[in-house]
Every structure is written in structure tokens, then in C-alpha cells.
Design a protein around this motif. Structure first.
Motif, PDB file in Angstrom:
ATOM      1  N   MET A   1       0.977  -1.120   0.083  1.00 25.47           N
ATOM      2  CA  MET A   1      -0.077   0.067   0.051  1.00 25.47           C
ATOM      3  C   MET A   1       0.797   1.093  -0.001  1.00 25.47           C
ATOM      4  O   MET A   1       1.848   1.480   0.710  1.00 25.47           O
ATOM      5  N   THR A 157     -13.089  -4.646   1.557  1.00 21.23           N
ATOM      6  CA  THR A 157     -13.177  -5.108   0.042  1.00 21.23           C
ATOM      7  C   THR A 157     -11.894  -4.670  -0.676  1.00 21.23           C
ATOM      8  O   THR A 157     -11.164  -3.694  -0.400  1.00 21.23           O
ATOM      9  N   PRO A 158     -11.786  -5.398  -1.796  1.00 17.75           N
ATOM     10  CA  PRO A 158     -10.503  -4.965  -2.699  1.00 17.75           C
ATOM     11  C   PRO A 158     -10.874  -4.179  -3.793  1.00 17.75           C
ATOM     12  O   PRO A 158     -11.902  -3.818  -3.869  1.00 17.75           O
ATOM     13  N   PHE A 159      -9.892  -3.598  -4.518  1.00 24.88           N
ATOM     14  CA  PHE A 159      -9.905  -2.695  -5.453  1.00 24.88           C
ATOM     15  C   PHE A 159     -10.491  -3.291  -7.003  1.00 24.88           C
ATOM     16  O   PHE A 159     -10.961  -2.464  -7.719  1.00 24.88           O
ATOM     17  N   ASN A 160     -10.655  -4.490  -6.800  1.00 26.16           N
ATOM     18  CA  ASN A 160     -10.769  -4.988  -8.411  1.00 26.16           C
ATOM     19  C   ASN A 160     -12.282  -5.045  -8.732  1.00 26.16           C
ATOM     20  O   ASN A 160     -12.581  -5.349 -10.095  1.00 26.16           O
ATOM     21  N   LYS A 183     -15.440  -1.136   4.868  1.00 28.12           N
ATOM     22  CA  LYS A 183     -14.246  -0.374   4.702  1.00 28.12           C
ATOM     23  C   LYS A 183     -13.924  -0.821   3.176  1.00 28.12           C
ATOM     24  O   LYS A 183     -13.346  -1.956   2.960  1.00 28.12           O
ATOM     25  N   GLU A 186      -9.206   1.555  -0.472  1.00 28.38           N
ATOM     26  CA  GLU A 186      -8.747   2.902  -0.517  1.00 28.38           C
ATOM     27  C   GLU A 186      -8.359   3.299  -2.179  1.00 28.38           C
ATOM     28  O   GLU A 186      -8.110   4.797  -2.343  1.00 28.38           O
ATOM     29  N   GLU A 216      -4.431  -0.237   6.578  1.00 28.28           N
ATOM     30  CA  GLU A 216      -4.003  -1.318   7.599  1.00 28.28           C
ATOM     31  C   GLU A 216      -4.622  -1.069   9.203  1.00 28.28           C
ATOM     32  O   GLU A 216      -5.201  -1.761   9.720  1.00 28.28           O
ATOM     33  N   VAL A 234     -12.544  -9.697   1.425  1.00 28.78           N
ATOM     34  CA  VAL A 234     -11.973 -10.085   0.257  1.00 28.78           C
ATOM     35  C   VAL A 234     -10.905  -9.040  -0.188  1.00 28.78           C
ATOM     36  O   VAL A 234     -10.971  -7.877  -0.283  1.00 28.78           O
ATOM     37  N   GLY A 235      -9.914 -10.260  -0.809  1.00 26.35           N
ATOM     38  CA  GLY A 235      -8.582  -9.253  -1.041  1.00 26.35           C
ATOM     39  C   GLY A 235      -7.481 -10.383  -1.079  1.00 26.35           C
ATOM     40  O   GLY A 235      -7.786 -11.749  -1.304  1.00 26.35           O
ATOM     41  N   SER A 236      -6.333  -9.879  -0.993  1.00 30.08           N
ATOM     42  CA  SER A 236      -5.271 -10.816  -1.131  1.00 30.08           C
ATOM     43  C   SER A 236      -4.998 -11.868  -0.039  1.00 30.08           C
ATOM     44  O   SER A 236      -5.583 -11.669   1.152  1.00 30.08           O
ATOM     45  N   MET A 257     -12.216 -14.357   1.461  1.00 29.47           N
ATOM     46  CA  MET A 257     -12.062 -14.803  -0.004  1.00 29.47           C
ATOM     47  C   MET A 257     -10.593 -14.021  -0.415  1.00 29.47           C
ATOM     48  O   MET A 257     -10.483 -12.818  -0.239  1.00 29.47           O
ATOM     49  N   MET A 258      -9.626 -14.963  -0.905  1.00 25.09           N
ATOM     50  CA  MET A 258      -8.287 -14.657  -0.853  1.00 25.09           C
ATOM     51  C   MET A 258      -7.902 -14.802  -2.449  1.00 25.09           C
ATOM     52  O   MET A 258      -8.709 -14.989  -3.343  1.00 25.09           O
ATOM     53  N   CYS A 291     -10.068 -12.268  -9.657  1.00 17.85           N
ATOM     54  CA  CYS A 291      -9.669 -13.163  -8.645  1.00 17.85           C
ATOM     55  C   CYS A 291      -9.769 -14.628  -9.421  1.00 17.85           C
ATOM     56  O   CYS A 291      -9.399 -15.789  -9.018  1.00 17.85           O
ATOM     57  N   GLU A 391       0.554 -15.261  -7.892  1.00 24.80           N
ATOM     58  CA  GLU A 391      -0.509 -14.703  -8.503  1.00 24.80           C
ATOM     59  C   GLU A 391       0.023 -13.365  -9.351  1.00 24.80           C
ATOM     60  O   GLU A 391       0.307 -12.466  -8.352  1.00 24.80           O
ATOM     61  N   PHE A 458     -20.471 -17.960  -3.340  1.00 25.65           N
ATOM     62  CA  PHE A 458     -19.243 -18.082  -4.039  1.00 25.65           C
ATOM     63  C   PHE A 458     -18.456 -19.126  -3.122  1.00 25.65           C
ATOM     64  O   PHE A 458     -18.667 -19.076  -1.953  1.00 25.65           O
TER      65      PHE A 458
END
Ligand code: NAD
Length: 506
Positions: A1, A157-160, A183, A186, A216, A234-236, A257-258, A291, A391, A458
Motif C-alpha cells: 500500500m 473490500t479489494p480494488f478489483n 471499509k 482506498e 492497515e 475479500v482481498g489478497s 476470500m483471497m 480473482c 498470483e 461463491f
């Protein structure tokens, strides 16, 4: 980040949502939201203070007292309204998403639409949150279950998928009677905030949905907070594992979910044209930042001869800004993401894989500042190479080879990840063997990205997931509720008394 930066005054700021009010953060830490095709600063997002996180949770805690008693019909009607508002604002939502995330406009609409399906599902909560009843489990005794909301739940949540993934979370959490603290990523919080505004317009009461931004520290505050009961992440894999460990140590439910390394198998009897189209779309679409992107294709037997045709297909894809008509591959989300993918391509060459198509440094007229990497294809990829073991999360397809279907299945089952997989074949027997023997949670048969519709959940598995229940669908009803089992006997005047019973029987 990237490290947060100080705000400039002229750029719009992304607000927090606390107690039904969209408020300016009092933080001194901010980060730019950047258009990845142009580097234009679109807005600044705050890294919320600990007091702001506490205020969001307190407002959700307060709202839960009344929201948990709200009728099923009242809850369902909010999501009926929200799905309508999302449809009416689809164009604006997709444009916002493309501007901050980079994916093409049609794909951005797809991102919103896959979330919209979950909103529609949340509107049928009356049929989903049903308990069970068994009549006469003993003489005059009935047993039944209540599925009761937990309290304050949180989502990270993730960016994608900045539309779809927040919509996996807060609609189902709220529809089941919980209140929520979200959250968002960002990197691209703006479309998420627009969806949250629409949710408030649809009638979500103050405090039922709250939003804090940050990285973080905010995530750790959510994991540790004593009043939060459950976290959906959901993220890495790295961050998800940290969230799972920290949240469960603090006594919370968690579902994470990673990351992934999704393989497909191509058998020589597959429909060649359909398969090559599917491979190119699933590997390079969204610039590989899904993902469920296909990142390894295992070519079996004669299918090994299809490499030149696959490369030719990849070359036909147009790399450009997501708003340009006909674009297939937009930019990666950040300069850091582009540099990481580029250096992994370098590692692939150094590790001895054959670079069949090099997408580094493409010339993209009108978007010279964009974070572009074009479709890239490696052949001769093997476990132990960085491009196989990591990945990549970019438009890079790794081709591996196998003599037989059994060998290909063994390769996939040896990989730690279990998010998605697919087989391309015209043989029902081969497809059924694959479906039975493959140890991956989401399986496609001639379907390259088998993300389930919300009638199902999912269901990634192994290293791609921590926690046993998946987001949305049937499983998430159990995730967001506590099952309470009631065993009841009622007496009337004719009931015979059998005296004191000191056994375990009913
Ligand atoms: P990420 O893990 O970097 O970020 C996810 C969230 O965690 C963000 O909200 C971020 O602010 C927060 N975060 C980042 N670093 C943190 C830290 N050190 N401590 C605490 N929180 C932190 O993921 P990303 O780059 O936004 O998304 C891409 C990843 O997400 C890929 O690995 C992809 O496979 C995965 N993903 C998985 C699924 C799935 O369903 N399995 C779906 C989408 C994305």
C-alpha cells in the motif's frame, strides 16, 4: 500500500458515512484516488481516525436495537428499491468505476450488474431467512429454529470489483437484520460511495450502514473492535490471512476470500474457436485483475499445437483507456501494480519460460501516462517459476503442458490455491471426471469464469479461502445469523403429570 499524503484543497474529498450523515474526516492522512489511464487525481480519500471508526461502530450498535426488529417486508422493500436505483444509475456508476479503476465501460457495467444480482437476491430475504420446525419430537414437544441477526458486522473490500464486492456484503448483512460498517478499497472508493448513497436513498435507516475509509490501521481496528461480531473480507491471501487470524482471535466470525492461481485444462477435442476466445477473454479481460481470471492453461496432447493461434487471438485485443470504444484491455490499477507485473514478466524470462507474446510498454495513443501492460503469453511454464508460483494479477497467461487429463488434474490439485478452474472439452466423461476429481471450489465446464449467481454462494476453497461459509447465496444467511434452537412443550389442563424426570429424555 502506498503511503498516505496530505490533502490539497481543490480536489473533492471522499466522505465517511456515520449515523446516516456523509461527513468529512478529521484525519490528517489522505491518499489520492487516481485515474489509472491518465494519472488524473479524481479525489482524495481519508484514512479514518480511531475515533471515527469507534463512532461508526457505535452508530451501527445503536441502530441494531431497532433494525433487528424491523419486519421482513420492510427490509425486503429497501432492496427492491435499491435494485431499481442501481438500474436507473447504471451509466453513471459504470463511468465512475472506469475512471477510478480502469476497466472498460462494458466490463464496469458487468461489475455493477453482478452486484445488482445480489441486491435482487437480498430482496427475497423472506424466502431465505427461514427456520426449521419438527413437530412432536417427543410427546407434545416441538423443536424449531430461529435465524437471528448477529449485531454489527463489517466488510473489507479489494480494488478489483469496487461495485460487485461491496454489494456481495452489505445487502445480505442488512437484509438479515444486522447493521454494517464497510471499509472499501482506498484505491477506488468512489463508485462504492455512490452505491452507498443509493442505498441510503432506497431507505436504509441512519446507522444501519456506515462507511469508514483507510488501510492497515482501520482494518486492524475493525478486527479488534469488541462490538463487531463478524467480518467479511475479500482481498489478497496475505492480508486475508492476517484479518482471519486477528478477527477470530478477537472472537469474531470471519470469512476471507483471497488470492488465486486459476488453471484451466484444454483437451484436444474442445471446440477450438470457442476455447481460444474463452481463454483470451478470461486471461486478459479486466487486465487480468480478477480473482477468477484464468492465469494458467494446461494444454493436453494435441492442444499443445494451438499456441500460435492463441497468440494470434491475443494480438487482436485492443489495449486502451476503458472509456474508448472497442477497448478490450484497460490499464492496471496503479503504477505500482504495473511495475510489479512488468518485473514478474522479467522474472519469467529469467526463469526460462518462453515469452510468446510480450505486452510490456505498449504504445497507447492518447494515454501515454496510463499503467498499461498488453496481453502477454508464456509457454513452457512450470511449478517453481515465479510466474507460476505467484498470483500475477495482470494480463499474463501461462501455458503449461500435460500428456493426459490425469496429469493435468494432478498439477492443479498440487497447487495450493482453490478459487476457480475450468475444463474445455466436448467429452462428457472427461468433464465429469474433472468435476469429481478436481480439488477447487468453483468449476467451469466450457465456462472460463464460473462465478456463481446468487442463488448459490461463491465457493472458493483451500488456500483461496479461510472460514467455512461463502459470501452471498444460501451460505451467507448462516454466516450473518445465529441459529437459535427452541424446544417447546405447552401444558393444558388435560396433560397428565408424570412427576419428576431425572433422565435426559424429553
Ligand atoms: P489487498 O489485500 O491489498 O486489499 C484488500 C483490503 O485490505 C483493502 O480494503 C485494503 O485497504 C486492505 N489492506 C491492504 N493492506 C492491508 C494490510 N497490510 N493490513 C490490513 N488491511 C490491508 O487486495 P487488493 O490488491 O485490493 O485486491 C486484489 C487481491 O484480492 C487479489 O489477490 C485477488 O485475488 C483478491 N481477490 C479475491 C477474491 C475472491 O473472491 N477470492 C475476489 C476479489 C479479489
Amino acid at each position: 500500500m502506498d503511503a498516505p499524503v496530505k490533502p490539497a484543497t481543490q480536489v473533492a474529498t471522499v466522505k465517511l458515512l456515520i449515523g446516516g450523515e456523509f461527513v468529512e474526516s478529521k484525519t490528517s492522512e489522505w491518499r489520492d484516488v487516481i485515474n489509472p489511464a491518465t494519472q488524473q487525481v479524481l479525489a482524495r480519500v481519508p484514512f479514518a481516525t480511531p475515533a471515527e471508526v469507534d463512532a461508526a461502530v457505535a452508530s451501527a450498535q445503536q441502530a441494531f436495537k431497532t433494525w433487528k426488529k424491523t419486519s421482513i417486508g420492510a427490509r425486503a422493500r429497501i432492496f427492491l428499491k435499491l435494485q431499481q436505483l442501481i438500474r436507473e444509475n447504471m451509466g453513471e456508476l459504470a463511468a465512475l468505476l472506469t475512471a477510478e479503476q480502469g476497466k472498460t465501460l462494458p466490463d464496469a457495467e458487468g461489475d455493477v450488474f453482478r452486484g445488482l444480482e445480489v441486491v435482487e437476491h437480498a430482496a427475497s430475504i423472506g424466502n431465505l431467512q427461514l427456520g426449521e420446525l419438527a413437530n412432536n419430537v417427543a410427546g407434545g414437544v416441538d423443536t424449531y429454529t430461529l435465524l437471528q441477526p448477529l449485531g454489527v458486522c463489517a466488510g473489507i473490500t479489494p480494488f478489483n470489483f469496487p461495485a460487485m464486492i461491496p454489494l456481495w456484503m452489505f445487502p445480505m448483512a442488512i437484509a438479515t437484520g444486522n447493521t454494517f460498517v464497510l471499509k472499501p478499497s482506498e484505491q477506488d472508493p468512489m463508485v462504492t460511495m455512490r452505491l452507498v448513497e443509493l442505498a441510503m436513498e432506497a431507505g436504509v435507516p441512519p446507522g444501519v450502514l456506515n462507511v469508514v475509509h483507510g488501510g492497515e490501521q482501520v482494518v486492524n481496528a475493525i478486527c479488534d473492535h469488541k462490538d463487531i461480531k463478524a467480518i467479511s473480507f475479500v482481498g489478497s491471501t496475505k492480508v486475508g490471512t492476517h484479518v482471519y487470524n486477528r478477527a477470530t482471535l478477537a472472537g469474531k466470525r470471519a470469512q476471507c476470500m483471497m488470492g488465486a492461481k486459476n488453471h484451466c485444462i484444454v483437451l484436444p477435442d474442445a471446440n477450438k474457436e470457442q476455447t481460444l476466445n474463452a481463454l483470451a477473454g478470461a486471461s486478459f479481460g479486466a487486465a487480468g485483475q480478477r480473482c477468477m481470471a484464468l492465469s494458467v492453461a494446461v494444454l493436453v496432447g494435441e492442444a499443445r499445437n494451438w499456441i500460435p493461434d492463441l497468440v494470434a487471438k491475443a494480438k487482436t485485443l485492443k489495449v486502451s483507456g476503458g472509456t474508448e470504444k472497442g477497448t478490450d484491455v484497460g490499464p492496471l490499477v496503479s503504477c505500482a501494480a504495473r511495475d510489479r507485473v512488468t518485473s514478474l514478466i522479467e522474472r519469467g524470462v529469467a526463469d526460462g519460460a518462453t515469452l510468446e507474446l510480450d505486452g510490456r510498454n505498449p504504445h497507447v495513443p492518447g494515454y501515454e501516462q496510463g499503467n498499461f501492460v498488453g496481453p502477454t503469453v508464456f509457454s513452457g511454464v512450470k511449478p517453481g517459476m515465479s510466474i507460476y508460483d505467484q498470483e500475477i494479477f495482470g494480463p499474463v497467461l501461462c501455458l503449461a503442458e500435460a500428456e493426459t487429463l490425469d496429469d493435468a488434474i494432478e498439477l492443479i490439485n498440487s497447487n495450493p490455491n482453490g478459487n476457480g478452474t475450468a475444463i474445455f472439452t466436448q467429452s462428457g466423461a472427461a468433464a465429469r471426471k474433472f468435476q469429481e476429481e478436481i480439488d477447487v471450489g468453483q468449476v467451469g465446464i466450457n465456462v472460463p469464469i464460473p462465478v456463481p449467481v446468487p442463488l448459490f454462494s461463491f465457493s472458493g476453497s483451500r488456500a483461496s479461502k479461510l472460514g467455512d461459509l461463502g459470501p452471498y447465496g444460501k451460505q451467507v444467511i448462516l454466516f450473518y445469523t445465529q441459529t437459535k434452537t427452541i424446544t417447546a412443550r405447552w401444558f393444558d389442563d388435560s396433560t397428565t403429570s408424570h412427576g419428576v424426570n431425572t433422565t435426559i429424555s424429553l
